[in-house]
Enzyme design. Structure first.
Site, PDB file in Angstrom:
ATOM      1  N   LYS A  57       0.878  -1.187   0.000  1.00 48.21           N
ATOM      2  CA  LYS A  57       0.000   0.000   0.000  1.00 48.21           C
ATOM      3  C   LYS A  57       0.910   1.231   0.000  1.00 48.21           C
ATOM      4  CE  LYS A  57      -1.810   3.138   1.949  1.00 48.21           C
ATOM      5  NZ  LYS A  57      -1.790   4.547   1.480  1.00 48.21           N
ATOM      6  N   GLU A  69       9.685   1.607  10.686  1.00 48.17           N
ATOM      7  CA  GLU A  69      10.732   2.620  10.489  1.00 48.17           C
ATOM      8  C   GLU A  69      10.013   3.957  10.573  1.00 48.17           C
ATOM      9  OE1 GLU A  69      12.841   5.309   9.521  1.00 48.17           O
ATOM     10  OE2 GLU A  69      12.598   4.691   7.440  1.00 48.17           O
ATOM     11  N   CYS A 118      13.288  11.145   7.141  1.00 50.65           N
ATOM     12  CA  CYS A 118      13.323  10.684   8.531  1.00 50.65           C
ATOM     13  C   CYS A 118      14.702  10.884   9.132  1.00 50.65           C
ATOM     14  CB  CYS A 118      12.892   9.226   8.615  1.00 50.65           C
ATOM     15  SG  CYS A 118      13.818   8.155   7.521  1.00 50.65           S
ATOM     16  N   GLU A 125       9.593  16.159  15.288  1.00 53.86           N
ATOM     17  CA  GLU A 125       9.970  16.021  13.880  1.00 53.86           C
ATOM     18  C   GLU A 125       9.191  17.059  13.082  1.00 53.86           C
ATOM     19  OE1 GLU A 125       8.736  12.422  11.687  1.00 53.86           O
ATOM     20  OE2 GLU A 125      10.830  12.308  11.040  1.00 53.86           O
TER      21      GLU A 125
END
Ligand code: NDP
Length: 508
Positions: free
Chosen positions: A193, A268, A302, A400
């Site tokens: 997906k 992750e 990331c 983040e």
């Protein structure tokens, strides 16, 4: 004072790109979604239609899981020799290499990243398939010949089964290729997906798999929104493992769902990665790596080096040098050959980033460069931003941001630097800049992160494991264990000769 930035780059030429219409790929067949619904993707850099995708229904997702289940339990793929699987994986690597231009162009248009960067990423993806092919032939179990003369112990590795793969929009093909080739090398079958924003390269990759001779059902793609199409992969008892890259919020939610079915999960997730700068470092190399580390992929990464911890004696010199370099970063149309930073992926992401900057300023951070959108642009372009006077307790130091925003934080000494570095929920990566090996090793040992770069930043190799501590994830991708992650072990105990050590006395 906020210095002037280099002007936004405007591409002088149009490409001859044709709108791509992606379908679902289920059981080796291309099909429209059951409900006939489609979603459009406009390029964030130009606002033009790039592609449309079928929006899978729950029945389509079920059909994809069925196909993967059948291919795993009754198809040839899991039973094939490693060498045969390796040949198919190598053919896929060749197929990717032959289509670098096509794949890179749609990746660039859908994501907003520079075309030159997308080309390099696609070439790197071919390398990941080649590496996985080598592991398909060499991954093995264990044998124990040390258990006494009447026993031989074997530990087999078997493919875990059906793997659900959910990927994000920041490196759509790259992140898929950190997972799929290794799952396939193990003998697993997969349902994929991709992000609704950037499904192009994932769907096109299935064309390459088909040509390379991958049997029906081994890899299936369902497109559409995560909550509707992705969540069933975490929920289905017929999916044995879930491999997810994306936000910590969605990752932890899916881990909760998957744990109810007791399925294996690999995650992750995000990062707030510190680069730690000591006064004795190679100054020019460090400044370049700081600018690269935070603005590469517009900070939608990331591994972004989004906070820099700088020794208090050099904070002003550091800020001046980084601002001077950052204002020269060529931002603009991803199709311009000189662009190093393209567009932000979506209006929502743009607003999230601006919201983080605003919160930082309210908390006392100073905007020393950028801080806003480029006024003249049609597309979603954000200025390279530098925030100083950031303290470790501020949101811009801990959360983040996933945008081109650098937070500069001062530290007193090595222990203080490690303390600040570890004072976030994340632990994906970090860097240390110093010419003193003791300093480098102390930081490398002390910082809780899956990857530590010493006097460099953002290098990566398929041979080296990648993943995070704490809220940055669970498990590791790549490295020589990459295929093992998609296996279960089975212990076989082989008795040799007569079994003499009976539980009940032998019959007379
Ligand atoms: P998400 O975590 O929302 O999306 C990642 C993937 O998960 C997408 O394919 C998404 O589908 C899917 N997804 C979303 N909700 C569900 C659900 N309920 N069940 C199953 N799958 C789901 O990240 P975003 O793309 O929205 O980005 C938000 C933030 O996440 C960023 O600002 C950044 O901080 C972080 N992020 C981190 C990444 C990393 O590499 N670690 C990558 C991307 C984002 P869809 O979007 O199509 O609905």
């Amino acid at each position: 004072m906020n210095p002037e930035l280099a002007p936004l780059l405007v591409a002088s030429h149009k490409t001859d790109f044709e709108v791509y219409h992606g379908r679902l790929y289920i059981d080796g067949q291309w099909r429209e979604a059951g409900g006939g619904e489609r979603v459009e993707r406009l390029s964030p850099a130009h606002g033009e239609l790039v592609s449309t995708y079928a929006v899978a229904t729950p029945e389509d997702v079920d059909a994809a899981i069925d196909a993967a289940h059948r291919a795993f339990h009754h198809g040839p793929w899991p039973k094939m020799k490693g060498a045969e699987r390796a040949r198919v994986l190598l053919a896929i690597a060749d197929g990717i290499q032959a289509q670098i231009e096509r794949l890179a162009l749609i990746e660039s248009l859908e994501n907003g990243k520079p075309l030159t960067q997308a080309r390099a990423e696609v070439a790197g993806c071919a390398d990941l398939w080649q590496y996985a092919a080598s592991l398909a032939r060499t991954t093995s179990g264990d044998a124990y010949n040390t258990l006494g003369e009447d026993m031989l112990g074997l530990v087999l590795r078997q493919p875990i089964g059906v793997v659900g793969i959910i990927t994000p929009w920041n490196f759509p093909l790259w992140i898929l290729c950190q997972k799929l080739p290794f799952a396939m090398a193990a003998g697993c079958t997969c349902v994929i997906k991709p992000s609704e924003l950037t499904s192009g390269t994932t769907v096109m990759l299935m064309e390459i798999l088909e040509k390379a001779g991958v049997p029906a059902g081994v890899a299936n793609v369902v497109t559409g929104k995560g909550s509707r199409v992705g969540q069933p992969l975490a929920e289905s008892p017929r999916v044995d493992m879930l491999s997810f890259t994306g936000s910590t919020h969605v990752g932890s939610m899916l881990a909760g769902v998957a744990s109810k079915k007791l399925k294996k999960v690999a995650l992750e997730l995000g990062g707030k990665n510190p680069q730690i700068v000591f006064p004795d470092c190679d100054w020019d190399a460090m400044v370049d790596a700081v600018v690269f580390g935070v603005y590469f992929n517009a900070g939608e990464c990331c591994n972004s080096g989004s906070r820099v911890l700088v020794h208090e004696s050099i904070v002003e010199r550091f800020a001046a040098a980084v601002i001077e370099r950052a204002r020269e970063v060529p931002v603009g149309d991803p199709l311009h050959p000189d662009a190093k930073v393209g567009a932000i992926v979506s209006e929502q992401q743009m607003n999230d980033i601006l919201g983080h900057i605003e919160t930082g300023v309210s908390a006392g951070a100073k905007v020393r460069l950028g801080g806003g959108r480029y006024a003249s642009a049609n597309g979603l372009y954000l200025q390279p931003t530098v925030l100083t006077d950031v303290t470790a307790d501020m949101g811009v130091a801990r959360e983040e941001i996933f945008g081109p925003v650098l937070s500069v934080i001062a530290f007193r000494d090595l222990d203080h630097a490690i303390e600040i570095a570890n004072d976030t929920a994340y632990g994906l990566s970090a860097a240390v800049w110093s010419s003193d090996i003791d300093t480098c090793l102390k930081v490398a040992r002390g910082v809780d992160a899956g990857t530590i770069w010493v006097n460099t930043f953002l290098d990566g190799y398929p041979e080296l494991p990648f993943g995070g501590f704490k809220a940055s994830g669970v498990g590791r991708e790549l490295g020589k264990q990459a295929v093992e992650d998609y296996t279960e072990t089975k212990t076989i105990q082989l008795h040799i000769g007569e079994r003499k050590n009976l539980w009940l006395p032998a019959k007379k």
